[in-house]
Design a protein around this motif. Structure first.
Motif, PDB file in Angstrom:
ATOM      1  N   THR A  78      -3.145   4.543   2.943  1.00 48.05           N
ATOM      2  CA  THR A  78      -3.460   3.457   3.855  1.00 48.05           C
ATOM      3  C   THR A  78      -2.564   2.264   3.560  1.00 48.05           C
ATOM      4  O   THR A  78      -2.527   1.773   2.429  1.00 48.05           O
ATOM      5  CB  THR A  78      -4.928   3.020   3.726  1.00 48.05           C
ATOM      6  N   TYR A 122      -4.102  -2.595   9.413  1.00 47.44           N
ATOM      7  CA  TYR A 122      -4.044  -1.413   8.558  1.00 47.44           C
ATOM      8  C   TYR A 122      -3.392  -0.243   9.293  1.00 47.44           C
ATOM      9  O   TYR A 122      -3.417  -0.169  10.515  1.00 47.44           O
ATOM     10  CB  TYR A 122      -5.451  -1.004   8.131  1.00 47.44           C
ATOM     11  N   LEU A 123      -2.858   0.660   8.501  1.00 48.07           N
ATOM     12  CA  LEU A 123      -2.374   1.922   9.046  1.00 48.07           C
ATOM     13  C   LEU A 123      -2.875   3.024   8.125  1.00 48.07           C
ATOM     14  O   LEU A 123      -2.386   3.178   7.009  1.00 48.07           O
ATOM     15  CB  LEU A 123      -0.850   1.956   9.146  1.00 48.07           C
ATOM     16  N   GLN A 124      -3.857   3.749   8.607  1.00 39.72           N
ATOM     17  CA  GLN A 124      -4.380   4.886   7.870  1.00 39.72           C
ATOM     18  C   GLN A 124      -3.536   6.099   8.228  1.00 39.72           C
ATOM     19  O   GLN A 124      -3.430   6.456   9.404  1.00 39.72           O
ATOM     20  CB  GLN A 124      -5.849   5.133   8.233  1.00 39.72           C
ATOM     21  N   MET A 125      -2.942   6.717   7.225  1.00 43.68           N
ATOM     22  CA  MET A 125      -2.061   7.857   7.465  1.00 43.68           C
ATOM     23  C   MET A 125      -2.637   9.088   6.786  1.00 43.68           C
ATOM     24  O   MET A 125      -2.845   9.088   5.568  1.00 43.68           O
ATOM     25  CB  MET A 125      -0.661   7.561   6.927  1.00 43.68           C
ATOM     26  N   ASN A 126      -2.912  10.100   7.568  1.00 41.43           N
ATOM     27  CA  ASN A 126      -3.440  11.363   7.052  1.00 41.43           C
ATOM     28  C   ASN A 126      -2.455  12.495   7.315  1.00 41.43           C
ATOM     29  O   ASN A 126      -1.534  12.359   8.117  1.00 41.43           O
ATOM     30  CB  ASN A 126      -4.777  11.671   7.734  1.00 41.43           C
ATOM     31  N   PHE A 169      -2.331   9.345  12.344  1.00 44.90           N
ATOM     32  CA  PHE A 169      -2.365   7.948  11.904  1.00 44.90           C
ATOM     33  C   PHE A 169      -3.353   7.154  12.750  1.00 44.90           C
ATOM     34  O   PHE A 169      -3.547   7.433  13.927  1.00 44.90           O
ATOM     35  CB  PHE A 169      -0.984   7.310  12.046  1.00 44.90           C
ATOM     36  N   THR A 170      -3.941   6.137  12.127  1.00 47.92           N
ATOM     37  CA  THR A 170      -4.844   5.243  12.851  1.00 47.92           C
ATOM     38  C   THR A 170      -4.507   3.805  12.504  1.00 47.92           C
ATOM     39  O   THR A 170      -4.501   3.437  11.323  1.00 47.92           O
ATOM     40  CB  THR A 170      -6.310   5.526  12.490  1.00 47.92           C
ATOM     41  N   SER A 176      -1.507  -1.669   4.318  1.00 45.50           N
ATOM     42  CA  SER A 176      -2.139  -2.914   4.741  1.00 45.50           C
ATOM     43  C   SER A 176      -1.057  -3.944   5.048  1.00 45.50           C
ATOM     44  O   SER A 176       0.020  -3.925   4.446  1.00 45.50           O
ATOM     45  CB  SER A 176      -3.053  -3.453   3.639  1.00 45.50           C
ATOM     46  N   GLY A 232       0.795  -1.220   0.000  1.00 42.24           N
ATOM     47  CA  GLY A 232       0.000   0.000   0.000  1.00 42.24           C
ATOM     48  C   GLY A 232       0.826   1.268   0.000  1.00 42.24           C
ATOM     49  O   GLY A 232       0.276   2.369  -0.046  1.00 42.24           O
ATOM     50  N   SER A 261      -5.537  -0.162  12.793  1.00 38.90           N
ATOM     51  CA  SER A 261      -6.727  -0.971  13.004  1.00 38.90           C
ATOM     52  C   SER A 261      -6.449  -2.386  12.520  1.00 38.90           C
ATOM     53  O   SER A 261      -5.434  -2.635  11.867  1.00 38.90           O
ATOM     54  CB  SER A 261      -7.926  -0.374  12.263  1.00 38.90           C
ATOM     55  N   SER A 278      -3.025  11.486   1.991  1.00 36.01           N
ATOM     56  CA  SER A 278      -3.329  10.310   2.820  1.00 36.01           C
ATOM     57  C   SER A 278      -2.915   9.035   2.106  1.00 36.01           C
ATOM     58  O   SER A 278      -2.854   8.987   0.874  1.00 36.01           O
ATOM     59  CB  SER A 278      -4.832  10.253   3.129  1.00 36.01           C
TER      60      SER A 278
END
Length: 123
Positions: free
Chosen positions: A17, A78-82, A66-67, A19, A6, A69, A15
């Motif tokens: 994300t 997952y790592l959501q990066m904003n 970052f989040t 995986s 990803g 989940s 942003s």
């Protein structure tokens, strides 16, 4: 076996994300984490999540942007990066350890590592 993917090239403020797919065994008993290594620097922790997902941990640099989940049914993390910054440029690794630990952000706590995915943030 862990496989991170990803990564890519993104502009500042954008942003992305990441995986991490786990194969070979169920990921549910494992604490999972993301680490990163920038060029010429040591690998550092980014975020971690408990096996059940009820606890998350973040590096100061990642908090609020970052989040982390997980979906144990899909064996995915997952790592959501904003709001990405230039200094987020690094190779990102997912890691796993059997059972939760208070040392969630310690590299030494993790026994299984993925191969890394490159994240490049440009201005």
């Amino acid at each position: 076996q862990l496989q991170a993917y990803g990564g890519g090239l993104v502009h500042t403020g954008g942003s992305l994300t990441l995986s991490c797919a786990a194969s070979g065994r169920a990921v549910s008993p494992y604490m999972m984490a993301w680490f990163r290594q920038a060029p010429g620097k040591e690998r550092t922790s980014v975020a971690a999540i408990s096996s059940s997902g009820d606890k998350t941990y973040y590096a100061v640099s990642a908090k609020g942007r970052f989040t982390i989940s997980r979906d144990n049914a899909k064996n995915m993390v997952y790592l959501q990066m904003n709001s990405l910054k230039l200094e987020d440029t690094a190779v990102y690794y997912c890691a796993a350890r059997l059972w939760d630990t208070a040392a969630a952000m310690s590299e030494k706590a993790y026994t299984n590592w993925g191969q890394g995915t490159q994240v490049t943030v440009s201005s």
